[in-house]
Design an enzyme around this catalytic site. Structure first.
Site, PDB file in Angstrom:
ATOM      1  N   HIS A   1       5.085  -0.223  -8.142  1.00 56.16           N
ATOM      2  CA  HIS A   1       4.018   0.607  -8.608  1.00 56.16           C
ATOM      3  C   HIS A   1       4.388   1.699  -9.440  1.00 56.16           C
ATOM      4  O   HIS A   1       5.321   2.188  -9.315  1.00 56.16           O
ATOM      5  CB  HIS A   1       2.818   0.592  -7.884  1.00 56.16           C
ATOM      6  CG  HIS A   1       3.055   1.698  -6.742  1.00 56.16           C
ATOM      7  ND1 HIS A   1       3.170   3.036  -6.870  1.00 56.16           N
ATOM      8  CD2 HIS A   1       3.899   1.550  -5.284  1.00 56.16           C
ATOM      9  CE1 HIS A   1       3.549   3.620  -5.784  1.00 56.16           C
ATOM     10  NE2 HIS A   1       3.773   2.787  -5.013  1.00 56.16           N
TER      11      HIS A   1
ATOM     12  N   CYS B   1       7.131   1.164  -0.442  1.00 55.39           N
ATOM     13  CA  CYS B   1       6.963   0.508  -1.599  1.00 55.39           C
ATOM     14  C   CYS B   1       7.823   1.229  -2.626  1.00 55.39           C
ATOM     15  O   CYS B   1       8.409   2.280  -2.636  1.00 55.39           O
ATOM     16  CB  CYS B   1       5.319   0.696  -2.174  1.00 55.39           C
ATOM     17  SG  CYS B   1       4.487  -0.631  -1.103  1.00 55.39           S
TER      18      CYS B   1
END
Length: 535
Positions: A427, A446
């Site tokens: 992301h 992440c």
């Protein structure tokens, strides 16, 4: 007794006599029987070996006198003797011991036991060289990779149908990376035989313009490593500065040409340490010994990069931020398939962050983290003022938390999804300053991308003539938008402290999570040993 019953008993007597005559072994059949009984007995300890020999009638595939069987055992012994080339534990296969057992076999029973032992070693080697010596999940809980193990019985079934040398040569990974790592391993082993790179630099840091003994030692070490042409210079001059920059680039360091503390630490690492990294990288390459995908994404955790490959060629690269080194934050290693991207995403806060970080803050101040919405089980927004947060524990807290789409959203303006049980994805991020750091382990697990828009354009270019226009039109709505990838893309999150490039030096990175150290220790315990090679 009736006449009929007398005849029946007579027939039974004749059949019994015939059966007895057939079952009395001749000397040759006695040997066959003894061999097969030994094979059946020894194979019973391994269900896969037992299944193979049961299917082939307990016949030999190694120990017979035929030319085919002689060739099989000769090729296997030759292969086992060269297992060290792959960084495998030769002692585990004990080729000399196998040869000694074959020579010592005096009876059919002895041969039957040796037959099964050869098959056992063959299976051990085949699996080791094809999919790894170790079971990754037993080494570190962050290595959640599913290794593509082959059916063990199939090794034996396919081997007997194949050319022995051809079958054995086909087992190791056939990737360019594995081949290049093998070459680097041999180069390191030759360097080890020559004594390595010489004396270590005896200082914490050096700067351009300096001179003296430490500079001379650094010069010699750079020459031995191949970063500096032969020189008699005794000053940290422009050529040495350029050499240090090349060294820094090859080791994931800030390429400023100054031999600071981190550069000196990496410069002083021994050939043995680098050789260990290469052997570990080869083991890791065996864990992913399967088709990666004509187009695939490769995230290398210690390199802090995310790359797109098309038909084996690098077509896009961006810097990344990965999970922090805290016990619950390191990014796991696994492979999955990216299916879609979400533009203007909401951030649904992971439960672990809600209970460990946000709940304590809310208990101190109900208006804390005000940019995050608190929602009930039906997704409805909860009025903070109506909640007594102090009554809840991490286990009993009944609410979820969500950050709506915005430029300040923790996920930035786009996230790339490959749904997985670990809740890991790639992301954007509003925290752009972290990408300027040399070491970038800061996330909750992440992977954050430095150039997420360009990454999106690269992915969308396969399905539209105007990837930028498509992306920007979705972005301009300000609302959450899902864009499916017409051709899902495999994603491989890997961990390589040693990897090669088509041109230039082998790259080395720091063991940010300490996983490679664990793998090396396990390989060493399994019998893998460093070796020095003359030549």
């Amino acid at each position: 007794m009736t006449l009929l019953s007398n005849r029946v008993w007579a027939v039974f007597a004749v059949l019994a006599t015939i059966f007895t005559l057939w079952s009395v072994p001749t000397p040759a059949s006695a040997q066959v029987t003894a061999f097969k009984q030994a094979v059946a007995e020894a194979a019973s300890r391994d269900k896969d070996i037992a299944a193979f020999y049961q299917a082939n009638g307990y016949k030999s595939i190694w120990t017979g006198r035929s030319g085919r069987e002689r060739k099989r055992r000769a090729e296997l012994i030759k292969t086992l003797n060269s297992a060290g080339n792959h960084g495998l534990p030769v002692s585990r296969y004990d080729p000399d011991g196998l040869v000694a057992k074959m020579k010592a076999a005096q009876s059919p029973r002895d041969l039957g036991l040796v037959e099964v032992e050869i098959s056992r070693v063959f299976l051990q080697y085949s699996r080791d060289v094809q999919t790894g010596v170790l079971v990754p999940s037993r080494i570190d809980r962050g290595i959640v990779r599913q290794v593509p193990y082959r059916d063990r019985t199939s090794y034996l079934v396919n081997f007997v149908k194949s050319s022995p040398s051809g079958f054995l040569k086909a087992l190791p990974p056939k990737t360019q990376e594995y081949t290049a790592l093998m070459k680097e391993k041999l180069r390191m082993e030759r360097l080890l035989a020559k004594g390595g790179w010489g004396q270590k630099v005896p200082t914490g840091s050096l700067e351009p313009g300096q001179s003296g003994n430490a500079v001379v030692i650094m010069r010699n070490r750079l020459m031995a490593m191949g970063f500096l042409d032969r020189s008699a210079g005794q000053t940290y001059d422009a050529k040495m500065t350029a050499a240090i920059q090349q060294f820094q680039l090859a080791h994931g360091l800030a390429a400023d040409g100054v031999a600071g503390q981190s550069t000196i630490v990496e410069l002083n690492r021994s050939v043995q340490e680098r050789l260990q990294s290469v052997i570990v990288a080869m083991e890791r390459e065996r864990w992913v010994n399967q088709e990666r995908g004509r187009r695939h994404i490769l995230v290398n955790i210690p390199d802090f990069t995310a790359k797109v490959f098309d038909n084996g060629k690098l077509t896009f690269e961006t810097r990344s931020v990965v999970g922090a080194t805290n016990s619950d934050r390191p990014t796991p290693e696994f492979s999955d398939v990216m299916e879609f991207m979400v533009i203007n995403p909401s951030w649904y806060v992971p439960r672990s962050i809600v209970t460990k970080e946000y709940l304590p803050a809310l208990q101190r101040n109900p208006n804390a983290v005000s940019h995050i919405e608190i929602t009930d089980s039906k997704g409805r927004r909860v009025n903070r003022g109506a909640v007594n947060f102090s009554q809840y524990t991490a286990r009993t807290f009944p609410f979820a938390m969500r950050q709506p789409p915005s430029k300040g959203n923790a996920l930035g303006l786009v996230k790339f999804m490959f749904p997985n049980r670990y809740n890991i994805y790639l992301h954007d991020t509003p925290s752009k300053n972290l990408f300027n750091r040399e070491s970038r382990a800061f996330s909750h697990g992440c992977v954050r991308l430095a150039d997420p828009f360009d990454f999106a354009y690269t992915l969308l270019a396969k399905q539209t003539n105007d990837p930028k226009g498509l992306f920007q039109s979705k972005l301009a709505t300000g609302a959450e938008q899902t864009v499916m990838l017409e051709q899902p893309v495999p994603v491989h999150i890997v961990y390589r402290t040693a990897f090669t490039t088509p041109k230039g030096h082998t790259q080395y990175r720091r063991d940010v999570y300490g996983r490679d150290a664990k793998i090396w220790n396990a390989l060493s315990q399994a019998g893998v040993a460093l070796r020095a090679v003359q030549g």
